[in-house]
Design an enzyme around this catalytic site. Structure first.
Site, PDB file in Angstrom:
ATOM      1  N   LYS A  16       0.823  -1.384   0.055  1.00 35.62           N
ATOM      2  CA  LYS A  16       0.191  -0.030  -0.077  1.00 35.62           C
ATOM      3  C   LYS A  16       0.729   1.138   0.048  1.00 35.62           C
ATOM      4  CE  LYS A  16      -3.673  -2.520   2.095  1.00 35.62           C
ATOM      5  NZ  LYS A  16      -4.537  -2.996   3.253  1.00 35.62           N
ATOM      6  N   GLN A  60      -4.595  -1.561   9.563  1.00 38.44           N
ATOM      7  CA  GLN A  60      -4.393  -2.801   9.132  1.00 38.44           C
ATOM      8  C   GLN A  60      -4.985  -3.875  10.126  1.00 38.44           C
ATOM      9  OE1 GLN A  60      -3.605  -3.303   5.788  1.00 38.44           O
ATOM     10  NE2 GLN A  60      -4.064  -5.466   5.844  1.00 38.44           N
ATOM     11  N   ASP A  83     -11.048   2.638   4.205  1.00 37.83           N
ATOM     12  CA  ASP A  83     -11.328   1.076   4.049  1.00 37.83           C
ATOM     13  C   ASP A  83     -12.791   0.796   4.096  1.00 37.83           C
ATOM     14  OD1 ASP A  83      -9.220  -0.917   4.009  1.00 37.83           O
ATOM     15  OD2 ASP A  83      -8.676  -0.334   5.861  1.00 37.83           O
TER      16      ASP A  83
HETATM   17  N1  GUN Z   1      -6.983  -7.043   6.473  1.00 40.44           N
HETATM   18  C1  GUN Z   1      -7.397  -7.900   5.325  1.00 40.44           C
HETATM   19  N2  GUN Z   1      -7.703  -6.817   4.608  1.00 40.44           N
HETATM   20  C2  GUN Z   1      -7.788  -5.612   4.796  1.00 40.44           C
HETATM   21  C3  GUN Z   1      -8.183  -4.447   4.150  1.00 40.44           C
HETATM   22  O1  GUN Z   1      -8.702  -4.394   3.114  1.00 40.44           O
HETATM   23  N3  GUN Z   1      -7.962  -3.573   4.926  1.00 40.44           N
HETATM   24  C4  GUN Z   1      -7.464  -3.338   6.410  1.00 40.44           C
HETATM   25  N4  GUN Z   1      -7.210  -2.447   6.869  1.00 40.44           N
HETATM   26  N5  GUN Z   1      -7.210  -4.506   6.895  1.00 40.44           N
HETATM   27  C5  GUN Z   1      -7.211  -6.006   6.071  1.00 40.44           C
END
Ligand code: GUN
Length: 244
Positions: A16, A60, A83
């Site tokens: 990211k 995350q 998100d």
């Molecule tokens: N953990 C697994 N997929 C995601 C996601 O799309 N965003 C976040 N913040 N954590 C995750």
């Protein structure tokens, strides 16, 4: 924000950050140790909520066991929730009036659209009912006028249900769970899984080698939905900056 030592999370966050750098989005990483308290996390989120030059906040998941994930998500300003995990944004998705689309389901929709596949009126089956993928995926498909079924671990005759699908989305989190006999000839199969096979090799929820012979189109793992998730996160962040 990343808390603790989850190696998969580390890879996702690095990817990211890399995507931000590539397209010119300024980013800050808050990498916190496993033993960080909930108060410390909430304090940082509060500061980021107030910072004018920050348009998107991503925590995350998963978080360490001693942290209340729900409380952390609830603390993020919904206007910076790129998100789309905050209850306000989840509710907006439900009613079809949203700014931020959850990244993985949005990536799946984009793959379908870019492949020239029309969702309207199709039988779409989603395997998995998580808040991150299964449930929002079903809503996005429904907003595109699909007939949607969500399956899960308690579904009776799972194979009979999945075989109805014109478009099958696998988001169950079990390596190579979807076999050829669960898929209708000519179906579109989208694999959201990020699993490890018996040799520790990265694979999806779909047994690709089997199912590719039955499906009209199928996404690989890695290289299918994963990069789309990150692209959609970038899109949400640009949108957040442009509508603030
Ligand atoms: N953990 C697994 N997929 C995601 C996601 O799309 N965003 C976040 N913040 N954590 C995750």
């Amino acid at each position: 924000m990343i808390v603790g030592n989850n190696s998969a999370s580390r890879v996702y966050v690095d990817n990211k950050k890399k995507a931000c750098a590539e397209i010119g989005i300024y980013s800050e990483e808050y990498a916190l140790p496993e033993e960080t308290t909930q108060e410390e996390i909430l304090k940082i989120i509060d500061e980021l909520n107030k910072k004018e030059d920050i348009n998107g906040i991503l925590v995350q998941l998963p978080l360490p066991k001693h942290i209340d994930e729900k409380a952390v998500i609830n603390a993020i300003d919904p206007k910076k929730d790129v998100d789309a995990f905050h209850p306000v944004n989840v509710g907006k998705i439900m009613i079809g009036d949203f700014d931020f689309v959850p990244c993985t389901p949005a990536g799946v929709m984009e793959l379908i659209k870019e492949s020239g596949i029309d969702v309207q009126g199709k039988e779409c089956v989603v395997i998995g009912r998580s808040n991150i993928v299964g449930k929002p995926q079903a809503m996005l498909l429904l907003h595109s006028n699909a007939t949607v079924t969500i399956c899960h671990s308690k579904t009776r005759d799972l194979k009979e249900v999945t075989k109805r699908a014109d478009i099958l989305v696998a988001a169950v989190g079990i390596a190579k769970f979807v076999k050829a006999d669960m898929v209708k000839e000519g179906a579109v199969v989208i694999d959201v899984g990020m699993d490890r096979d018996e040799n520790g090799k990265l694979c999806g929820d779909v047994d690709f080698e089997e199912v590719k012979n039955v499906a009209a189109a199928i996404t690989p793992v890695p290289g299918g939905v994963g990069p789309m998730t990150i692209a959609m996160l970038m899109k949400n962040t640009v949108k957040s900056a442009s509508i603030k």
